[in-house]
Every structure is written in C-alpha cells, then in structure tokens.
Design a protein around this motif. Structure first.
Motif, PDB file in Angstrom:
ATOM      1  N   ILE A 195      -7.069  20.797   7.221  1.00  0.00           N
ATOM      2  CA  ILE A 195      -7.160  19.745   8.237  1.00  0.00           C
ATOM      3  C   ILE A 195      -7.088  18.345   7.629  1.00  0.00           C
ATOM      4  O   ILE A 195      -6.398  17.471   8.162  1.00  0.00           O
ATOM      5  N   PRO A 196      -7.811  18.032   6.523  1.00  0.00           N
ATOM      6  CA  PRO A 196      -7.755  16.667   5.994  1.00  0.00           C
ATOM      7  C   PRO A 196      -6.363  16.196   5.621  1.00  0.00           C
ATOM      8  O   PRO A 196      -6.134  14.992   5.526  1.00  0.00           O
ATOM      9  N   TYR A 197      -5.395  17.115   5.406  1.00  0.00           N
ATOM     10  CA  TYR A 197      -4.043  16.673   5.109  1.00  0.00           C
ATOM     11  C   TYR A 197      -3.464  15.847   6.248  1.00  0.00           C
ATOM     12  O   TYR A 197      -2.563  15.038   6.042  1.00  0.00           O
ATOM     13  N   ALA A 198      -3.969  16.062   7.459  1.00  0.00           N
ATOM     14  CA  ALA A 198      -3.426  15.352   8.612  1.00  0.00           C
ATOM     15  C   ALA A 198      -3.692  13.847   8.537  1.00  0.00           C
ATOM     16  O   ALA A 198      -2.956  13.058   9.124  1.00  0.00           O
ATOM     17  N   GLN A 199      -4.742  13.435   7.816  1.00  0.00           N
ATOM     18  CA  GLN A 199      -5.028  12.003   7.736  1.00  0.00           C
ATOM     19  C   GLN A 199      -4.314  11.325   6.580  1.00  0.00           C
ATOM     20  O   GLN A 199      -4.424  10.118   6.401  1.00  0.00           O
ATOM     21  N   GLN A 200      -3.561  12.097   5.798  1.00  0.00           N
ATOM     22  CA  GLN A 200      -2.943  11.509   4.612  1.00  0.00           C
ATOM     23  C   GLN A 200      -1.834  10.531   4.968  1.00  0.00           C
ATOM     24  O   GLN A 200      -1.613   9.556   4.247  1.00  0.00           O
ATOM     25  N   VAL A 201      -1.127  10.787   6.069  1.00  0.00           N
ATOM     26  CA  VAL A 201      -0.041   9.883   6.455  1.00  0.00           C
ATOM     27  C   VAL A 201      -0.581   8.481   6.685  1.00  0.00           C
ATOM     28  O   VAL A 201      -0.012   7.487   6.208  1.00  0.00           O
ATOM     29  N   GLY A 213     -10.225  14.316  -1.344  1.00  0.00           N
ATOM     30  CA  GLY A 213      -9.094  14.864  -2.092  1.00  0.00           C
ATOM     31  C   GLY A 213      -7.759  14.348  -1.598  1.00  0.00           C
ATOM     32  O   GLY A 213      -6.884  13.974  -2.394  1.00  0.00           O
ATOM     33  N   THR A 214      -7.587  14.299  -0.281  1.00  0.00           N
ATOM     34  CA  THR A 214      -6.314  13.806   0.251  1.00  0.00           C
ATOM     35  C   THR A 214      -6.174  12.296   0.038  1.00  0.00           C
ATOM     36  O   THR A 214      -5.056  11.796  -0.124  1.00  0.00           O
ATOM     37  N   ALA A 215      -7.300  11.565   0.044  1.00  0.00           N
ATOM     38  CA  ALA A 215      -7.226  10.126  -0.266  1.00  0.00           C
ATOM     39  C   ALA A 215      -6.767   9.909  -1.699  1.00  0.00           C
ATOM     40  O   ALA A 215      -5.954   9.016  -1.983  1.00  0.00           O
ATOM     41  N   ALA A 216      -7.266  10.752  -2.613  1.00  0.00           N
ATOM     42  CA  ALA A 216      -6.835  10.646  -4.010  1.00  0.00           C
ATOM     43  C   ALA A 216      -5.352  10.986  -4.150  1.00  0.00           C
ATOM     44  O   ALA A 216      -4.608  10.329  -4.895  1.00  0.00           O
ATOM     45  N   MET A 217      -4.903  12.004  -3.400  1.00  0.00           N
ATOM     46  CA  MET A 217      -3.489  12.363  -3.457  1.00  0.00           C
ATOM     47  C   MET A 217      -2.618  11.272  -2.859  1.00  0.00           C
ATOM     48  O   MET A 217      -1.527  10.970  -3.365  1.00  0.00           O
ATOM     49  N   ALA A 218      -3.096  10.654  -1.769  1.00  0.00           N
ATOM     50  CA  ALA A 218      -2.345   9.555  -1.156  1.00  0.00           C
ATOM     51  C   ALA A 218      -2.215   8.390  -2.127  1.00  0.00           C
ATOM     52  O   ALA A 218      -1.142   7.772  -2.248  1.00  0.00           O
ATOM     53  N   GLY A 268      -2.217   8.663  -5.321  1.00  0.00           N
ATOM     54  CA  GLY A 268      -1.264   9.087  -6.340  1.00  0.00           C
ATOM     55  C   GLY A 268       0.177   8.911  -5.902  1.00  0.00           C
ATOM     56  O   GLY A 268       1.044   8.505  -6.684  1.00  0.00           O
ATOM     57  N   ILE A 269       0.458   9.216  -4.623  1.00  0.00           N
ATOM     58  CA  ILE A 269       1.820   9.044  -4.112  1.00  0.00           C
ATOM     59  C   ILE A 269       2.246   7.578  -4.188  1.00  0.00           C
ATOM     60  O   ILE A 269       3.331   7.246  -4.675  1.00  0.00           O
ATOM     61  N   VAL A 270       1.371   6.697  -3.704  1.00  0.00           N
ATOM     62  CA  VAL A 270       1.721   5.276  -3.655  1.00  0.00           C
ATOM     63  C   VAL A 270       1.825   4.688  -5.072  1.00  0.00           C
ATOM     64  O   VAL A 270       2.758   3.928  -5.370  1.00  0.00           O
ATOM     65  N   LEU A 271       0.895   5.039  -5.945  1.00  0.00           N
ATOM     66  CA  LEU A 271       0.932   4.495  -7.301  1.00  0.00           C
ATOM     67  C   LEU A 271       2.125   5.027  -8.085  1.00  0.00           C
ATOM     68  O   LEU A 271       2.708   4.307  -8.907  1.00  0.00           O
ATOM     69  N   THR A 272       2.483   6.292  -7.858  1.00  0.00           N
ATOM     70  CA  THR A 272       3.677   6.833  -8.516  1.00  0.00           C
ATOM     71  C   THR A 272       4.920   6.092  -8.050  1.00  0.00           C
ATOM     72  O   THR A 272       5.831   5.803  -8.842  1.00  0.00           O
ATOM     73  N   LYS A 273       4.951   5.764  -6.762  1.00  0.00           N
ATOM     74  CA  LYS A 273       6.089   5.013  -6.235  1.00  0.00           C
ATOM     75  C   LYS A 273       6.108   3.599  -6.814  1.00  0.00           C
ATOM     76  O   LYS A 273       7.178   3.036  -7.080  1.00  0.00           O
ATOM     77  N   ARG A 274       4.932   3.022  -7.042  1.00  0.00           N
ATOM     78  CA  ARG A 274       4.866   1.647  -7.542  1.00  0.00           C
ATOM     79  C   ARG A 274       5.228   1.570  -9.021  1.00  0.00           C
ATOM     80  O   ARG A 274       6.002   0.712  -9.441  1.00  0.00           O
ATOM     81  N   TRP A 275       4.659   2.458  -9.834  1.00  0.00           N
ATOM     82  CA  TRP A 275       4.852   2.387 -11.282  1.00  0.00           C
ATOM     83  C   TRP A 275       6.049   3.195 -11.764  1.00  0.00           C
ATOM     84  O   TRP A 275       6.606   2.919 -12.820  1.00  0.00           O
ATOM     85  N   GLY A 276       6.436   4.227 -10.979  1.00  0.00           N
ATOM     86  CA  GLY A 276       7.518   5.082 -11.427  1.00  0.00           C
ATOM     87  C   GLY A 276       7.078   5.960 -12.596  1.00  0.00           C
ATOM     88  O   GLY A 276       5.904   6.009 -12.973  1.00  0.00           O
ATOM     89  N   LEU A 277       8.020   6.664 -13.193  1.00  0.00           N
ATOM     90  CA  LEU A 277       7.717   7.514 -14.336  1.00  0.00           C
ATOM     91  C   LEU A 277       7.693   6.690 -15.613  1.00  0.00           C
ATOM     92  O   LEU A 277       8.387   5.677 -15.727  1.00  0.00           O
ATOM     93  N   PRO A 278       6.888   7.097 -16.592  1.00  0.00           N
ATOM     94  CA  PRO A 278       6.891   6.385 -17.877  1.00  0.00           C
ATOM     95  C   PRO A 278       8.277   6.404 -18.508  1.00  0.00           C
ATOM     96  O   PRO A 278       9.077   7.317 -18.273  1.00  0.00           O
ATOM     97  N   MET A 279       8.558   5.408 -19.320  1.00  0.00           N
ATOM     98  CA  MET A 279       9.853   5.293 -19.969  1.00  0.00           C
ATOM     99  C   MET A 279      10.137   6.531 -20.820  1.00  0.00           C
ATOM    100  O   MET A 279       9.343   6.922 -21.660  1.00  0.00           O
ATOM    101  N   GLY A 280      11.276   7.155 -20.555  1.00  0.00           N
ATOM    102  CA  GLY A 280      11.692   8.310 -21.333  1.00  0.00           C
ATOM    103  C   GLY A 280      11.008   9.609 -20.963  1.00  0.00           C
ATOM    104  O   GLY A 280      11.183  10.618 -21.649  1.00  0.00           O
ATOM    105  N   VAL A 281      10.230   9.629 -19.901  1.00  0.00           N
ATOM    106  CA  VAL A 281       9.510  10.830 -19.471  1.00  0.00           C
ATOM    107  C   VAL A 281      10.060  11.272 -18.119  1.00  0.00           C
ATOM    108  O   VAL A 281      10.105  10.482 -17.180  1.00  0.00           O
ATOM    109  N   GLY A 282      10.463  12.526 -18.026  1.00  0.00           N
ATOM    110  CA  GLY A 282      10.970  13.064 -16.782  1.00  0.00           C
ATOM    111  C   GLY A 282       9.873  13.708 -15.964  1.00  0.00           C
ATOM    112  O   GLY A 282       8.716  13.802 -16.394  1.00  0.00           O
ATOM    113  N   PRO A 283      10.199  14.198 -14.767  1.00  0.00           N
ATOM    114  CA  PRO A 283       9.182  14.823 -13.905  1.00  0.00           C
ATOM    115  C   PRO A 283       8.529  16.047 -14.536  1.00  0.00           C
ATOM    116  O   PRO A 283       7.329  16.281 -14.346  1.00  0.00           O
ATOM    117  N   LEU A 284       9.294  16.852 -15.282  1.00  0.00           N
ATOM    118  CA  LEU A 284       8.732  18.072 -15.860  1.00  0.00           C
ATOM    119  C   LEU A 284       7.680  17.779 -16.932  1.00  0.00           C
ATOM    120  O   LEU A 284       6.560  18.319 -16.854  1.00  0.00           O
TER     121      LEU A 284
END
Length: 235
Positions: free
Chosen positions: A14-20, A72-77, A79-95
């Motif tokens: 249920i808490p996933y519903a408030q993540q948007v 938990g969903t607030a922490a994940m939210a 993470g989504i926004v901060l990942t979008k803001r900072w992007g991946l580290p230089m030379g590091v892929g998703p894997l």
C-alpha cells in the motif's frame, strides 16, 4: 481479493501508492522540475487503483507497518530524484552501481539481522533457490534495469512504475488460486491504464483547438466567398 486470510498479499505494498506524490514534491524541491498535470493526474489515479486492488472491508492496518512502509517508499522516492539529479558516477554503468549498492546494503543489514534474528537456520535447497532468485532477478537484474530507466525517463514518468509492484503481487495471488472481485478488477485495470498513460506526453489540446478554429474560419471564409459569387450572378 477473496482468500481465506484476512490480509491480502498486496497489503504490504500500500505505501507504494504515495510514492508518486513524494517524488513529485522532491522533484520540485531538488530538481526544480514541476511534474506535468497529465502525469501527476495519472499517478494519483494509479494510486487509487492500487487502493482498490489491495484494500477491502476486512483489512486491518497496522500502524507500525504503515509507518515503516511510508518511510521505505520515501527513501526510495528520494533515491529516484537524487539519481536523476546526480546521474551515475563518471565511468560507472548501471550494473557496477547496482552491485556496489547491493553489497553496501547487505553489509549494513548483516549486523542488524544477526542482532535481531540471530544466526540463520539450516539452509536447504529451497532457501538456496530463493536466495539466488532474489539476488539475481529480484536484485541485480531488476535494479540495473531500474537505474537505466531512471536515466532515460523523465522523473514524472519513472515514479508511477513502482505501482507495478502491488499489481505483480496480485497476479501472483491469482496464480495461487485467489480471485479478484469486480471492484478489485476495476482497480487493477485503472492502475494499468494509469501506468501506460503516464509514459505518454499529454495530448496537445490547445494545438487541436487552434487547428479546429482555423478550419472553422476557413469554412466560413469559403462560404462567404461562395455567397458573394452567387450574389454577383443574381445581379
């Protein structure tokens, strides 16, 4: 969902519903990116659909569980926004990023698990299979695809995707012999429609209105031209 138990399998989701809404607020605060009304509306409708799927008159909410889920969903939210803001580290892929995150998370949880749960019991072949599934499909592969998707999708489009989690739980419940009521089925369809619509851009209604008005003006002009021709012939 009609089961012999009081709590449907989707209830912990249920808490996933408030993540948007959380992602939308953080996107405004950290990214200065105001979500479009189109995606925000469909995100809310998707959350309503999840509520219809997993909630029912027999459900009893646990305050501690709800608070933990919201945290938990607030922490994940975040993470989504901060990942979008900072992007991946230089030379590091998703894997590699996913591998390091899972390793760091496991090391952080290990002492807590030992202190609270104690040493694990005897591990049988079923436990090994479950661990391999969670570590590969449920962890490494899913998280790698997730980070890759965050990098390519707008934050307003990626946030509603978390609503797939309770839907998958509902599908697994159906596979195990449960069934959805008419109201739950309606919520399931609504959530799927909202997820699909949130990935699309809002229709250009203003452009369509302008084209329609232009066409109407052209039709009126042609009619006036024809009227003038008729009047000239009469004279």
């Amino acid at each position: 969902m009609h089961t012999s138990t009081e709590r449907p399998p989707g209830l912990p989701r249920i808490p996933y519903a408030q993540q948007v809404a959380t992602v939308a607020g953080l996107a405004v605060a950290l990214l200065h990116d105001r979500p479009t009304a189109w995606r925000l509306t469909w995100g809310v409708l998707g959350a309503v659909g999840v509520g219809l799927v997993v909630l029912g008159p027999q459900v009893r909410l646990d305050a501690v569980g709800v608070v933990a889920g919201l945290g938990g969903t607030a922490a994940m939210a975040a993470g989504i926004v901060l990942t979008k803001r900072w992007g991946l580290p230089m030379g590091v892929g998703p894997l590699p990023l996913t591998g390091w995150q899972l390793t760091a998370g496991g090391l952080l949880l290990l002492p807590l698990a030992l202190a609270i749960e104690g040493a694990p019991p005897r591990i049988d072949i079923g436990a090994v299979g479950g661990y391999l599934w969670l570590g590969s499909v449920g962890g490494l592969i899913a998280s790698t695809l997730w980070f890759r998707g965050i990098g390519k999708l707008p934050v307003g489009a990626s946030a509603p995707l978390v609503l797939l989690s309770p839907l998958v739980a509902a599908v697994i419940g159906i596979a195990l012999g449960e069934s959805l009521s008419l109201l739950q089925t309606s919520g399931f369809v609504l959530t799927l429609a909202a997820l699909l619509a949130a990935q699309l851009n809002a229709p250009n209604l203003s452009g369509r209105v302008a084209c329609r008005r232009l066409a109407e003006a052209q039709i009126r002009e042609d009619q006036m031209h024809d009227d003038h021709i008729r009047e000239g012939r009469v004279r």
